[in-house]
Design a protein around this motif. Structure first.
Motif, PDB file in Angstrom:
ATOM      1  N   ILE A 213       0.827  -1.205   0.000  1.00  0.00           N
ATOM      2  CA  ILE A 213       0.000   0.000   0.000  1.00  0.00           C
ATOM      3  C   ILE A 213       0.864   1.258   0.000  1.00  0.00           C
ATOM      4  CG2 ILE A 213      -1.648   1.340   1.378  1.00  0.00           C
ATOM      5  CD1 ILE A 213      -2.776  -1.434   2.297  1.00  0.00           C
ATOM      6  N   HIS A 242      -5.785  -4.347  -1.902  1.00  0.00           N
ATOM      7  CA  HIS A 242      -4.730  -3.358  -1.715  1.00  0.00           C
ATOM      8  C   HIS A 242      -4.993  -2.107  -2.552  1.00  0.00           C
ATOM      9  CE1 HIS A 242      -1.813  -6.791  -0.420  1.00  0.00           C
ATOM     10  NE2 HIS A 242      -2.516  -6.319   0.597  1.00  0.00           N
ATOM     11  N   THR A 246      -5.347   1.529  -0.926  1.00  0.00           N
ATOM     12  CA  THR A 246      -4.492   2.619  -1.409  1.00  0.00           C
ATOM     13  C   THR A 246      -5.330   3.814  -1.838  1.00  0.00           C
ATOM     14  OG1 THR A 246      -2.834   1.015  -2.184  1.00  0.00           O
ATOM     15  CG2 THR A 246      -2.717   3.247  -3.079  1.00  0.00           C
TER      16      THR A 246
END
Length: 363
Positions: A213, A242, A246
């Motif tokens: 991330i 992920h 993010t």
């Protein structure tokens, strides 16, 4: 086989109901069979929990929410160039020291501390936008093309770059760069003692996620510095999770495509296809190898999720107002549609009455 395929297509799959019944009946057994085959090279988490002391959500949030990040210095080399379906391209490979904080950096194996990424770009190159050029930001690569790029994250078991690079080909014709990130513990970043994708400890999964991330955030920031105005991120399964995380932490506009992304890793590891591949005996312990009580560490991490509301880049009041405006707009739209339907019904009724009067007059 050539005879069976048309029969299946025409007889069985033509019926959606039959397809749903077949999927329901065979889905779970096929998942279990696949997981059993995947267990030939070992199980997940054979060393147990690892060191859960790497979990410190409050410190992580304080570190991540300070934008922009320190950034990463990527060393690039051209490894291939050619054409894809008539579209010329260049393929670069970059390496960098992972920008993770010391607590995560020390938890990563030495092989995972050096990051790897491949960049597929139209042969025209990666160009700075007019705004970036005016600010004196020089493009990394020569020439011009549409300033857009997408970061592609790895699914569970997706080592290297080749699978995801195939999806970048169609983007070339639209002038979109494809940034393929290699996860820690995967590919060349995989530790020697790890068998395939079978992480040795639960704490390895936490370190993998944290590093992926934060490296993704830094890659997006690097693209911004290079003048790429339109940025996106995508991923499948673990990569989708992920990508979503993010995007939630990235403070600027970002396109996101998370595919087959579960709400939690527990879905796959505890209840899903990976459950038979877990080394449950190693996990049936009260303490990790650093003498942390497992239940206390997990409970503390769960309680601190509310700290996410303190992130500076999340304006909850503004978000609430926007949702309220959207709700009012939808209600107004529904009212307008109802009025239009009523007018159509009234118009149809009046037209019908006029026709009846005309018929009576003609008689």
């Amino acid at each position: 086989m050539d005879v069976i395929k048309p029969l299946l297509a025409g007889k069985l799959l033509a019926s959606s109901a039959a397809a749903e019944v077949l999927q329901s009946a065979l889905g779970r057994p096929l998942d279990l069979l696949y997981s059993r085959l995947g267990g030939f090279n070992g199980r997940f988490f054979p060393t147990g929990w690892g060191n859960l002391g790497i979990v410190n959500l409050q410190e992580d949030i304080e570190h991540i929410k300070n934008w922009p990040p320190e950034g990463i210095k990527i060393n690039w080399k051209l490894i291939q160039q050619g054409t894809w379906d008539g579209a010329p391209y260049k393929l670069f490979e970059g390496s960098f020291k992972t920008p993770c904080i010391n607590r995560i950096y020390d938890a990563l194996p030495p092989e995972s501390r050096s990051g790897r990424v491949q960049l597929l770009i139209p042969a025209g190159g990666l160009s700075a936008s007019s705004a970036a050029a005016a600010a004196g930001v020089a493009p990394l690569f020569e020439a011009q093309h549409t300033s857009a790029a997408v970061v592609h994250l790895a699914a569970t078991g997706d080592h290297g770059f080749s699978r995801r690079l195939r999806l970048g080909g169609p983007l070339l014709k639209q002038g979109v760069c494809h940034v393929v990130h290699e996860s820690p513990y995967y590919g060349r970043r995989r530790p020697a003692e790890q068998k395939g994708s079978k992480l040795c400890a639960v704490s390895d999964l936490l370190a993998l996620g944290w590093a992926t991330i934060y490296e993704s955030l830094c890659l997006l920031h690097w693209l911004e510095q290079e003048g790429v105005e339109q940025r996106g991120i995508c991923g499948l399964s673990m990569g989708g999770v992920h990508a979503a995380m993010t995007a939630g932490l990235y403070p600027k506009p970002l396109a996101i495509t998370p595919l087959l992304a579960p709400r939690s890793a527990a879905v796959a590891y505890c209840d899903g296809a990976l459950a038979p591949l877990m080394h449950w005996q190693a996990l049936l312990t009260d303490r990790d190898w650093a003498d942390n009580q497992v239940e206390q560490v997990v409970a503390a991490a769960a309680q601190q999720v509310s700290l996410l509301a303190e992130a500076k880049y999340v304006d909850w009041q503004q978000l609430s107002r926007q949702l309220h405006v959207m709700e009012e707009s939808l209600n107004l739209l529904k009212q307008q549609q109802q009025q239009q339907q009523q007018q159509q019904v009234q118009g149809s009724s009046q037209h019908h009455q006029q026709q009846q009067l005309q018929q009576q007059n003609s008689n």
